[in-house]
Design a protein around this motif. Structure first.
Motif, PDB file in Angstrom:
ATOM      1  N   ALA A   9     -17.924  64.224  41.492  1.00  7.01           N
ATOM      2  CA  ALA A   9     -18.627  65.066  40.512  1.00  7.01           C
ATOM      3  C   ALA A   9     -18.985  64.263  39.259  1.00  7.01           C
ATOM      4  O   ALA A   9     -20.072  64.427  38.695  1.00  7.01           O
ATOM      5  CB  ALA A   9     -17.762  66.273  40.146  1.00  7.01           C
ATOM      6  N   PHE A  10     -18.078  63.390  38.830  1.00  5.07           N
ATOM      7  CA  PHE A  10     -18.343  62.536  37.672  1.00  5.07           C
ATOM      8  C   PHE A  10     -19.592  61.692  37.926  1.00  5.07           C
ATOM      9  O   PHE A  10     -20.506  61.626  37.101  1.00  5.07           O
ATOM     10  CB  PHE A  10     -17.128  61.637  37.404  1.00  5.07           C
ATOM     11  N   ASP A  31     -12.788  64.455  44.703  1.00  3.47           N
ATOM     12  CA  ASP A  31     -13.829  65.395  44.275  1.00  3.47           C
ATOM     13  C   ASP A  31     -14.212  65.225  42.807  1.00  3.47           C
ATOM     14  O   ASP A  31     -15.399  65.307  42.459  1.00  3.47           O
ATOM     15  CB  ASP A  31     -13.396  66.837  44.534  1.00  3.47           C
ATOM     16  N   GLU A  32     -13.237  64.991  41.943  1.00  4.03           N
ATOM     17  CA  GLU A  32     -13.542  64.831  40.513  1.00  4.03           C
ATOM     18  C   GLU A  32     -14.385  63.587  40.262  1.00  4.03           C
ATOM     19  O   GLU A  32     -15.303  63.616  39.441  1.00  4.03           O
ATOM     20  CB  GLU A  32     -12.258  64.784  39.681  1.00  4.03           C
ATOM     21  N   ARG A  33     -14.086  62.493  40.947  1.00  2.00           N
ATOM     22  CA  ARG A  33     -14.868  61.261  40.767  1.00  2.00           C
ATOM     23  C   ARG A  33     -16.273  61.425  41.341  1.00  2.00           C
ATOM     24  O   ARG A  33     -17.250  60.945  40.768  1.00  2.00           O
ATOM     25  CB  ARG A  33     -14.177  60.049  41.413  1.00  2.00           C
TER      26      ARG A  33
END
Length: 139
Positions: free
Chosen positions: A114-115, A110-112
């Motif tokens: 979003a990045f 999820d963080e990647r």
């Protein structure tokens, strides 16, 4: 992945056939700045490189899907039908790429995602001097 690659190759062949039928000469084009901007942020070492490449592929497929949807109503019947057929494939490919990224990561991505959403937002908003299917704002 091989199924997806075969389908993409078939799409390329269909485009080449349409171009030939319409008298459009194939010529190589430089990569769009949109794609270059996304690819510039892919990590250099594995497994991050593979995960990021798949996420970038998902974004490119998602935007293709949107563009086919928006353009199809303004095209002649044959080309419009073709774009609609590609629309369904691109939507599926978007999900395929994200699914593979999740599978190979073995942990939440999820963080990647979003990045790259933020990188993509910037890529879309930055003016582009050459019009491409995935161009940002025109300069």
């Amino acid at each position: 992945m091989s199924r997806l690659a075969r389908e993409e190759l078939r799409h390329f062949e269909q485009v080449a056939e349409l171009m030939k039928k319409r008298g459009v000469v194939y010529r190589p084009l430089s990569a769009s700045l949109y794609a270059q901007r996304l690819h510039a942020h892919i990590r250099k070492s594995e497994p991050g490189r593979l995960i990021d490449t798949l996420i970038v592929g998902a974004y490119i497929e998602a935007r293709s899907c949107e563009r086919f949807h928006r353009l199809a109503p303004f095209l002649d019947e044959e080309l419009g039908r073709f774009y609609v057929s590609l629309l369904a494939s691109e939507a599926r490919h978007y999900q395929d790429y994200l699914g593979m990224a999740r599978q190979y990561a073995g942990e939440p991505i999820d963080e990647r995602v979003a990045f790259f959403a933020e990188i993509e937002r910037q890529a879309i908003l930055v003016p582009d001097t050459e019009f491409r299917f995935h161009s940002g704002a025109s300069a």
